[in-house]
Design a protein around this motif. Sequence first.
Motif, PDB file in Angstrom:
ATOM      1  N   LEU A  72      -6.504  28.861 -48.849  1.00 48.36           N
ATOM      2  CA  LEU A  72      -5.849  28.512 -47.824  1.00 48.36           C
ATOM      3  C   LEU A  72      -6.812  28.252 -46.644  1.00 48.36           C
ATOM      4  CD1 LEU A  72      -2.857  28.102 -46.778  1.00 48.36           C
ATOM      5  CD2 LEU A  72      -2.911  30.262 -46.261  1.00 48.36           C
ATOM      6  N   ALA A  73      -7.954  28.937 -46.276  1.00 46.76           N
ATOM      7  CA  ALA A  73      -8.616  28.581 -45.325  1.00 46.76           C
ATOM      8  C   ALA A  73      -9.436  27.238 -45.567  1.00 46.76           C
ATOM      9  CB  ALA A  73      -9.683  29.832 -45.305  1.00 46.76           C
ATOM     10  N   THR A  74      -9.964  27.027 -46.869  1.00 46.68           N
ATOM     11  CA  THR A  74     -10.670  25.892 -47.105  1.00 46.68           C
ATOM     12  C   THR A  74      -9.755  24.690 -47.064  1.00 46.68           C
ATOM     13  OG1 THR A  74     -11.835  26.838 -48.943  1.00 46.68           O
ATOM     14  CG2 THR A  74     -11.679  24.647 -49.141  1.00 46.68           C
ATOM     15  N   LEU A  75      -8.503  24.712 -47.114  1.00 50.75           N
ATOM     16  CA  LEU A  75      -7.476  23.665 -46.996  1.00 50.75           C
ATOM     17  C   LEU A  75      -7.432  23.457 -45.530  1.00 50.75           C
ATOM     18  CD1 LEU A  75      -5.616  21.476 -48.044  1.00 50.75           C
ATOM     19  CD2 LEU A  75      -3.699  23.337 -47.893  1.00 50.75           C
ATOM     20  N   GLY A  76      -7.071  24.525 -44.663  1.00 52.89           N
ATOM     21  CA  GLY A  76      -7.013  24.337 -43.466  1.00 52.89           C
ATOM     22  C   GLY A  76      -8.437  23.739 -42.591  1.00 52.89           C
ATOM     23  N   ALA A  77      -9.427  24.137 -43.214  1.00 53.67           N
ATOM     24  CA  ALA A  77     -10.717  23.682 -42.662  1.00 53.67           C
ATOM     25  C   ALA A  77     -10.936  21.929 -43.131  1.00 53.67           C
ATOM     26  CB  ALA A  77     -11.889  24.415 -43.099  1.00 53.67           C
ATOM     27  N   ALA A  78     -10.534  21.579 -44.341  1.00 55.54           N
ATOM     28  CA  ALA A  78     -10.866  20.436 -44.786  1.00 55.54           C
ATOM     29  C   ALA A  78      -9.855  19.395 -44.056  1.00 55.54           C
ATOM     30  CB  ALA A  78     -10.283  20.485 -46.252  1.00 55.54           C
ATOM     31  N   LEU A  79      -8.774  19.790 -43.508  1.00 58.99           N
ATOM     32  CA  LEU A  79      -7.810  18.804 -42.856  1.00 58.99           C
ATOM     33  C   LEU A  79      -8.473  18.477 -41.483  1.00 58.99           C
ATOM     34  CD1 LEU A  79      -4.354  20.498 -43.598  1.00 58.99           C
ATOM     35  CD2 LEU A  79      -5.512  18.370 -44.586  1.00 58.99           C
ATOM     36  N   ARG A  80      -9.387  19.100 -40.929  1.00 61.48           N
ATOM     37  CA  ARG A  80     -10.081  18.827 -39.520  1.00 61.48           C
ATOM     38  C   ARG A  80      -9.114  18.367 -38.580  1.00 61.48           C
ATOM     39  NH1 ARG A  80     -13.921  14.288 -41.811  1.00 61.48           N
ATOM     40  NH2 ARG A  80     -12.490  14.598 -43.832  1.00 61.48           N
ATOM     41  N   MET A  81      -8.093  19.340 -38.400  1.00 57.33           N
ATOM     42  CA  MET A  81      -6.988  19.065 -37.254  1.00 57.33           C
ATOM     43  C   MET A  81      -7.526  19.600 -35.792  1.00 57.33           C
ATOM     44  SD  MET A  81      -4.228  21.657 -39.610  1.00 57.33           S
ATOM     45  CE  MET A  81      -5.211  22.753 -39.662  1.00 57.33           C
ATOM     46  N   PRO A  82      -7.277  18.748 -35.082  1.00 60.64           N
ATOM     47  CA  PRO A  82      -7.691  19.154 -33.775  1.00 60.64           C
ATOM     48  C   PRO A  82      -6.700  20.310 -33.033  1.00 60.64           C
ATOM     49  CG  PRO A  82      -5.929  17.273 -33.789  1.00 60.64           C
ATOM     50  CD  PRO A  82      -6.459  17.554 -35.122  1.00 60.64           C
ATOM     51  N   ALA A  83      -7.253  20.915 -32.173  1.00 60.58           N
ATOM     52  CA  ALA A  83      -6.500  22.033 -31.417  1.00 60.58           C
ATOM     53  C   ALA A  83      -5.221  21.494 -30.584  1.00 60.58           C
ATOM     54  CB  ALA A  83      -7.410  22.791 -30.402  1.00 60.58           C
ATOM     55  N   GLY A  84      -4.160  22.237 -31.151  1.00 59.80           N
ATOM     56  CA  GLY A  84      -2.947  21.556 -30.418  1.00 59.80           C
ATOM     57  C   GLY A  84      -2.257  20.792 -31.393  1.00 59.80           C
ATOM     58  N   ALA A  85      -2.534  20.421 -32.522  1.00 58.95           N
ATOM     59  CA  ALA A  85      -2.034  19.710 -33.645  1.00 58.95           C
ATOM     60  C   ALA A  85      -0.562  20.521 -33.961  1.00 58.95           C
ATOM     61  CB  ALA A  85      -2.787  19.358 -34.918  1.00 58.95           C
ATOM     62  N   SER A  86       0.539  19.810 -34.277  1.00 61.47           N
ATOM     63  CA  SER A  86       1.489  20.511 -34.533  1.00 61.47           C
ATOM     64  C   SER A  86       1.905  20.326 -35.972  1.00 61.47           C
ATOM     65  CB  SER A  86       2.622  19.694 -33.877  1.00 61.47           C
ATOM     66  OG  SER A  86       2.885  18.516 -34.139  1.00 61.47           O
ATOM     67  N   ILE A  87       2.524  21.351 -36.708  1.00 59.89           N
ATOM     68  CA  ILE A  87       2.900  21.479 -38.024  1.00 59.89           C
ATOM     69  C   ILE A  87       4.102  21.974 -38.199  1.00 59.89           C
ATOM     70  CG2 ILE A  87       2.083  22.575 -40.259  1.00 59.89           C
ATOM     71  CD1 ILE A  87      -0.452  23.282 -39.101  1.00 59.89           C
ATOM     72  N   LEU A  88       4.834  21.487 -39.136  1.00 56.35           N
ATOM     73  CA  LEU A  88       5.984  21.802 -39.814  1.00 56.35           C
ATOM     74  C   LEU A  88       5.772  22.294 -41.109  1.00 56.35           C
ATOM     75  CD1 LEU A  88       9.356  22.150 -39.533  1.00 56.35           C
ATOM     76  CD2 LEU A  88       9.420  20.040 -40.273  1.00 56.35           C
TER      77      LEU A  88
END
Length: 250
Positions: A27-43
């Motif tokens: 799960l952590a690998t996936l989160g890092a791989a997406l390279r989301m900027p701080a404040g990105a919104s997720i549903l």
Amino acid sequence: MAVDLPRSFTIRESTHRILNPFTPEKLATLGAALRMPAGASILDLCSGKGELLCTWAAAHGVTGTGVDISTVFVSAARERAAELGVADRVTFVHGDASTYASPELVDVAACLGGTHIGGGAAGTVALLERQLRPGGVLLIGDCFWRSEPPSQEAIEGCHAATRDDFNTLPGLVERFGGLGFDVVEMVLADEDSWDRYAAAQWMNIRRWLDANPDDELAPELRAELEHDPLRHTRFRRHLLGWGVFALMRR
């Protein structure tokens, strides 16, 4: 009457934080791989106990909303958010994820392991895309055949009714392409991931049975505990794959 999951689900996954065959590391690998900027919104639809939103909010500074039909899981997700200090950034809603409409379009729309809400992967992709900003990312977690099931018994041992209930991995990727999406990332479960998901359920069931021998669910869960370890080791562990696929509209 309010919607909720059957009690057997919450017994089976009582100690789980991740309600699919993903380890915390994956799960952590996936989160890092997406390279989301701080404040990105997720549903996150079918958000379970909220581990995706809570850990990604803590690690990456994202915000988000999770929707799940289980009151027990939603309560656990809110507790996890408080534990990690991200309750001001993530919200959890009890409700039917198949009909939930986000008040605002999001940067990432996810459904990990709940594609039944859209009647399959294609319908769930369409459901998620309605909630997504242009240029956003969809996350779909779904099963696939790692190898050809040798018999109907093997198919049913993998929680399927027919061979066609699941695609192969190349077939699933091809299906996403046919829907007009590029697959831009993926993180796949492995046999150890499946063990951590399935085997932990056996311990949860056994502990519950020892404490609740006269409960009306006891015969059903007793039978499950007798048969599921063999089904897992004979069939699911090596035949059934699971992964999360990141998609962007072409």
